[in-house]
Each structure stands twice: as C-alpha cells, then as structure tokens.
Design a protein around this motif. Sequence first.
Motif, PDB file in Angstrom:
ATOM      1  N   ARG A   3       0.782  -1.048   0.063  1.00 48.74           N
ATOM      2  CA  ARG A   3       0.082  -0.030  -0.180  1.00 48.74           C
ATOM      3  C   ARG A   3       0.783   1.241  -0.022  1.00 48.74           C
ATOM      4  NH1 ARG A   3      -3.868  -2.082   4.701  1.00 48.74           N
ATOM      5  NH2 ARG A   3      -5.403  -3.452   3.340  1.00 48.74           N
ATOM      6  N   TYR A   4       0.637   2.018  -1.031  1.00 49.88           N
ATOM      7  CA  TYR A   4       1.572   3.471  -1.256  1.00 49.88           C
ATOM      8  C   TYR A   4       0.666   4.330  -0.704  1.00 49.88           C
ATOM      9  CZ  TYR A   4       4.236   0.347  -4.311  1.00 49.88           C
ATOM     10  OH  TYR A   4       4.736  -0.521  -4.957  1.00 49.88           O
ATOM     11  N   ALA A   8       4.414   8.488  -2.409  1.00 55.15           N
ATOM     12  CA  ALA A   8       4.543   7.089  -2.947  1.00 55.15           C
ATOM     13  C   ALA A   8       3.439   6.776  -3.948  1.00 55.15           C
ATOM     14  CB  ALA A   8       5.061   6.188  -1.781  1.00 55.15           C
ATOM     15  N   LYS A   9       2.208   6.993  -3.488  1.00 50.22           N
ATOM     16  CA  LYS A   9       1.003   6.633  -4.371  1.00 50.22           C
ATOM     17  C   LYS A   9       1.004   7.384  -5.547  1.00 50.22           C
ATOM     18  CE  LYS A   9      -4.004   6.852  -4.054  1.00 50.22           C
ATOM     19  NZ  LYS A   9      -5.116   7.139  -2.990  1.00 50.22           N
ATOM     20  N   ALA A  10       1.304   8.562  -5.355  1.00 50.69           N
ATOM     21  CA  ALA A  10       1.374   9.536  -6.700  1.00 50.69           C
ATOM     22  C   ALA A  10       2.560   8.863  -7.602  1.00 50.69           C
ATOM     23  CB  ALA A  10       1.718  10.874  -6.439  1.00 50.69           C
ATOM     24  N   ALA A  15      -2.648   3.025  -5.709  1.00 53.80           N
ATOM     25  CA  ALA A  15      -2.566   2.996  -4.348  1.00 53.80           C
ATOM     26  C   ALA A  15      -2.075   1.471  -3.599  1.00 53.80           C
ATOM     27  CB  ALA A  15      -4.097   3.074  -3.615  1.00 53.80           C
ATOM     28  N   GLU A  16      -2.283   0.600  -4.357  1.00 51.18           N
ATOM     29  CA  GLU A  16      -1.680  -0.556  -3.839  1.00 51.18           C
ATOM     30  C   GLU A  16      -1.746  -1.659  -5.035  1.00 51.18           C
ATOM     31  OE1 GLU A  16      -4.815  -1.630  -0.929  1.00 51.18           O
ATOM     32  OE2 GLU A  16      -5.778  -2.923  -2.475  1.00 51.18           O
ATOM     33  N   GLU A  17      -0.743  -2.666  -4.712  1.00 48.85           N
ATOM     34  CA  GLU A  17      -0.547  -3.563  -5.617  1.00 48.85           C
ATOM     35  C   GLU A  17       0.101  -4.991  -4.948  1.00 48.85           C
ATOM     36  OE1 GLU A  17       2.351  -1.935  -8.342  1.00 48.85           O
ATOM     37  OE2 GLU A  17       3.779  -1.975  -7.067  1.00 48.85           O
ATOM     38  N   VAL A  71       2.547  -4.582   3.372  1.00 46.55           N
ATOM     39  CA  VAL A  71       3.608  -3.763   3.354  1.00 46.55           C
ATOM     40  C   VAL A  71       2.997  -2.158   3.211  1.00 46.55           C
ATOM     41  CG1 VAL A  71       5.884  -2.957   2.528  1.00 46.55           C
ATOM     42  CG2 VAL A  71       5.149  -5.354   2.254  1.00 46.55           C
ATOM     43  N   GLU A  72       3.020  -1.221   4.356  1.00 49.78           N
ATOM     44  CA  GLU A  72       2.748   0.064   4.051  1.00 49.78           C
ATOM     45  C   GLU A  72       4.233   1.046   3.860  1.00 49.78           C
ATOM     46  OE1 GLU A  72      -0.542   0.880   4.526  1.00 49.78           O
ATOM     47  OE2 GLU A  72      -1.243  -0.951   5.515  1.00 49.78           O
TER      48      GLU A  72
END
Length: 80
Positions: A3-4, A8-10, A15-17, A71-72
């Motif tokens: 999870r980003y 990190a998300k941008a 948002a997640e993978e 994992v965050e």
Amino acid sequence: MIRYWAAAKAAAGTAEEPYAADNLADALAAARVRHPGELVRVLQRCSFIVDGDPVGTRGHETVRLAEGGTVEVLPPFAGG
C-alpha cells in the motif's frame, strides 16, 4: 499487498498492488522495476510498516513477508 501513501502513491500511480516476494528487500526491488523513475527516488526516503510492525532500521532483506501480508509505504509527511 503493498500500500502506497501520499507521494509514494502518486509516484507509483496506484494505491496498492500485490507482491510476490519473501522479504521486504525483494518486494521493494520488484516495485522499483515496475515503477522506474520517481518511485525509486521516493522509496529512498520512506518508512515501512509490515503487518502492523514498523521496520525501523532493520535490514530490509531480514524482514520476512507473509503470504497475504501488508507492506505500508510511508513517505515523510510535512506539517505537525
């Protein structure tokens, strides 16, 4: 699942993978391959939480990942 958050998300563009790795170092290496460029730079400044436990200064190769775990990825946050 990775999870980003925030920058990190941008940088990852998601948002997640899912991950397919036995340890945090391998999961992050795969993320760098999938998302070259800005995410590689952002990950250098991030903190990580694995299944609710902060990684801190532990070597990422020593942090085991469980199947179905989380994992965050937390970039530094500004403000207070």
